[in-house]
Design a protein around this motif. Sequence first.
Motif, PDB file in Angstrom:
ATOM      1  N   SER A 172       0.658  -1.230   0.079  1.00  0.00           N
ATOM      2  CA  SER A 172      -0.031   0.079  -0.142  1.00  0.00           C
ATOM      3  C   SER A 172       0.845   1.108   0.067  1.00  0.00           C
ATOM      4  CB  SER A 172      -0.910   0.010   1.179  1.00  0.00           C
ATOM      5  OG  SER A 172      -1.623  -1.190   1.360  1.00  0.00           O
ATOM      6  N   PRO A 173       0.266   2.526  -0.550  1.00  0.00           N
ATOM      7  CA  PRO A 173       1.199   3.538  -0.463  1.00  0.00           C
ATOM      8  C   PRO A 173       1.007   4.308   0.881  1.00  0.00           C
ATOM      9  CG  PRO A 173      -1.109   4.015  -1.353  1.00  0.00           C
ATOM     10  CD  PRO A 173      -0.707   2.389  -1.190  1.00  0.00           C
ATOM     11  N   GLN A 174       2.169   4.863   1.284  1.00  0.00           N
ATOM     12  CA  GLN A 174       2.272   5.600   2.463  1.00  0.00           C
ATOM     13  C   GLN A 174       1.320   6.720   2.688  1.00  0.00           C
ATOM     14  OE1 GLN A 174       6.234   6.413   3.759  1.00  0.00           O
ATOM     15  NE2 GLN A 174       5.615   7.146   5.534  1.00  0.00           N
ATOM     16  N   LEU A 175       0.653   6.895   3.485  1.00  0.00           N
ATOM     17  CA  LEU A 175      -0.240   8.089   4.031  1.00  0.00           C
ATOM     18  C   LEU A 175       0.583   8.886   4.737  1.00  0.00           C
ATOM     19  CD1 LEU A 175      -3.271   6.172   4.762  1.00  0.00           C
ATOM     20  CD2 LEU A 175      -2.880   7.337   2.846  1.00  0.00           C
ATOM     21  N   ILE A 176       0.017  10.168   4.684  1.00  0.00           N
ATOM     22  CA  ILE A 176       0.886  11.208   5.700  1.00  0.00           C
ATOM     23  C   ILE A 176       0.327  10.846   7.325  1.00  0.00           C
ATOM     24  CG2 ILE A 176       0.937  13.801   5.963  1.00  0.00           C
ATOM     25  CD1 ILE A 176       0.340  14.056   2.844  1.00  0.00           C
ATOM     26  N   ASN A 177       1.169  11.073   8.057  1.00  0.00           N
ATOM     27  CA  ASN A 177       1.185  10.964   9.474  1.00  0.00           C
ATOM     28  C   ASN A 177       0.793  12.488  10.289  1.00  0.00           C
ATOM     29  OD1 ASN A 177       0.981   8.190   9.407  1.00  0.00           O
ATOM     30  ND2 ASN A 177       3.312   8.042   9.625  1.00  0.00           N
ATOM     31  N   LEU A 178      -0.248  12.630  10.611  1.00  0.00           N
ATOM     32  CA  LEU A 178      -0.531  13.969  11.267  1.00  0.00           C
ATOM     33  C   LEU A 178      -0.560  13.656  12.750  1.00  0.00           C
ATOM     34  CD1 LEU A 178      -3.286  15.628   8.857  1.00  0.00           C
ATOM     35  CD2 LEU A 178      -0.618  16.113   8.986  1.00  0.00           C
ATOM     36  N   PRO A 179      -0.286  14.779  13.447  1.00  0.00           N
ATOM     37  CA  PRO A 179      -0.826  14.699  14.977  1.00  0.00           C
ATOM     38  C   PRO A 179      -2.283  14.423  15.063  1.00  0.00           C
ATOM     39  CG  PRO A 179       0.829  16.485  14.498  1.00  0.00           C
ATOM     40  CD  PRO A 179       0.319  15.878  13.370  1.00  0.00           C
ATOM     41  N   ILE A 180      -2.607  13.769  16.090  1.00  0.00           N
ATOM     42  CA  ILE A 180      -4.189  13.638  16.370  1.00  0.00           C
ATOM     43  C   ILE A 180      -4.975  14.967  16.462  1.00  0.00           C
ATOM     44  CG2 ILE A 180      -3.926  13.078  18.830  1.00  0.00           C
ATOM     45  CD1 ILE A 180      -5.731  10.634  17.918  1.00  0.00           C
ATOM     46  N   SER A 181      -4.159  16.008  17.011  1.00  0.00           N
ATOM     47  CA  SER A 181      -4.777  17.115  17.269  1.00  0.00           C
ATOM     48  C   SER A 181      -5.168  17.708  16.123  1.00  0.00           C
ATOM     49  CB  SER A 181      -3.869  18.159  17.990  1.00  0.00           C
ATOM     50  OG  SER A 181      -2.558  18.237  17.254  1.00  0.00           O
ATOM     51  N   LEU A 182      -4.327  17.745  14.750  1.00  0.00           N
ATOM     52  CA  LEU A 182      -4.822  18.259  13.658  1.00  0.00           C
ATOM     53  C   LEU A 182      -5.629  17.319  13.071  1.00  0.00           C
ATOM     54  CD1 LEU A 182      -1.255  19.245  12.053  1.00  0.00           C
ATOM     55  CD2 LEU A 182      -3.169  20.425  12.564  1.00  0.00           C
ATOM     56  N   GLU A 183      -5.540  16.011  13.169  1.00  0.00           N
ATOM     57  CA  GLU A 183      -6.813  14.999  12.432  1.00  0.00           C
ATOM     58  C   GLU A 183      -7.899  15.369  13.057  1.00  0.00           C
ATOM     59  OE1 GLU A 183      -5.056  11.141  13.370  1.00  0.00           O
ATOM     60  OE2 GLU A 183      -3.951  11.380  11.688  1.00  0.00           O
TER      61      GLU A 183
END
Length: 83
Positions: free
Chosen positions: A8-19
């Motif tokens: 699978s392609p890599q997804l962008i990891n964001l801090p949970i506060s931004l999510e």
Amino acid sequence: MIRKIHGSPQLINLPISLEKIFAPIIEKIAKLKHKRPLYTQYSLITLQSNSHFSHDKTTKQPQYHTRDFEETIKDIITYILNE
């Protein structure tokens, strides 16, 4: 690990506060496109909840044995793809 198994392609990891900020927007876009959102506000709350479960009682049973984690992930991916 999933990328290694499935490719699978890599997804962008964001801090949970931004999510949490983007969750309502992602939910609305998914609804407009008639697709499932990548994540929801509820799923983020669930991830942050206290989910500590003890397996002490199970470990004491003689027939208990752990399963290889990579094998478990492969089975889950196969199940999801064949659903």
